[in-house]
Design an enzyme around this catalytic site. Sequence first.
Site, short mmCIF file in Angstrom:
data_model
loop_
_atom_site.label_atom_id
_atom_site.label_comp_id
_atom_site.label_asym_id
_atom_site.label_seq_id
_atom_site.Cartn_x
_atom_site.Cartn_y
_atom_site.Cartn_z
N ASP A 4 -23.85 20.98 36.79
CA ASP A 4 -23.65 20.48 35.44
C ASP A 4 -24.40 21.46 34.53
O ASP A 4 -25.16 22.31 35.01
CB ASP A 4 -24.24 19.07 35.33
CG ASP A 4 -24.17 18.51 33.93
OD1 ASP A 4 -23.09 18.57 33.31
OD2 ASP A 4 -25.21 18.04 33.44
N ASP A 34 -25.41 20.70 30.55
CA ASP A 34 -26.26 20.11 29.52
C ASP A 34 -27.37 19.27 30.14
O ASP A 34 -27.11 18.36 30.92
CB ASP A 34 -25.41 19.24 28.59
CG ASP A 34 -24.40 20.07 27.82
OD1 ASP A 34 -24.81 21.04 27.15
OD2 ASP A 34 -23.20 19.77 27.89
#
Length: 241
Positions: free
Chosen positions: A25, A27
């Site tokens: 991922d 963020d």
Amino acid sequence: ILRCLWSTSTSLRPRNSHVTHVIFDMDGLLLNTEDLYTEAFQNICSEYGKEYTWSIKMHCMGQKPDASAKYTIDQLNLPLTTEQWKEKLGKQLNVVFSRSKLLPGAKKLVSHLKSKGIPIAICSGSSKAAFVAKTSHHSEFFSQFDPIVLCGDDPEVKHGKPHPDAYNVTNSRFAFPPNPKTVLVFEDAPNGVIAGVEAGMQVVMVPDHRVPNTLTEKATVALKSLEDFKPEDFGLPAYDE
């Protein structure tokens, strides 16, 4: 699956420990952009005298832009459409996200995996425009990933996290798609952890300190920082001495 909350050491050996591919991922995991999203969302909410609370944010983390916008609007009863919200957010992108920074341990881990020939990918809820705003000043770092899947406007990702679509699509775009059991996902958000687990993958969670332990239990392991990750615990090459 062995669960180890806030582990920073010891010999963790999950049942499916031999990892061949890694998906990150972005963020709040590689970049500090979750903090910047909070700032941008609060800027909009402040126009209407509302507070973008942690409980609202935790629900939005990892979701597609439309879903997070709609949830925030509904929870705070804002006089905005989803499109109006996105327009206001878009005007802030270059200003706010130009301040993005790599989080501790990100550069070391990604560079290490790349140097050892481990295929690495990005699976982010971002749109293309947001991704460019966040990463243009980190171009060398992000050039190491292939594929990069931006679920915010990727037509193949029909459902955002916590649905497994995002990780299924990302896995399918590796040059030689592996068995999901040999894929390791790195996530910071509960929605993302669920998505990775539902896709049949192992998940290392690096959550915000405000995330309750009960929302880390689906992860294979939860760590305080990427700096605490030991590649050899998942059958990956250890860091060089």
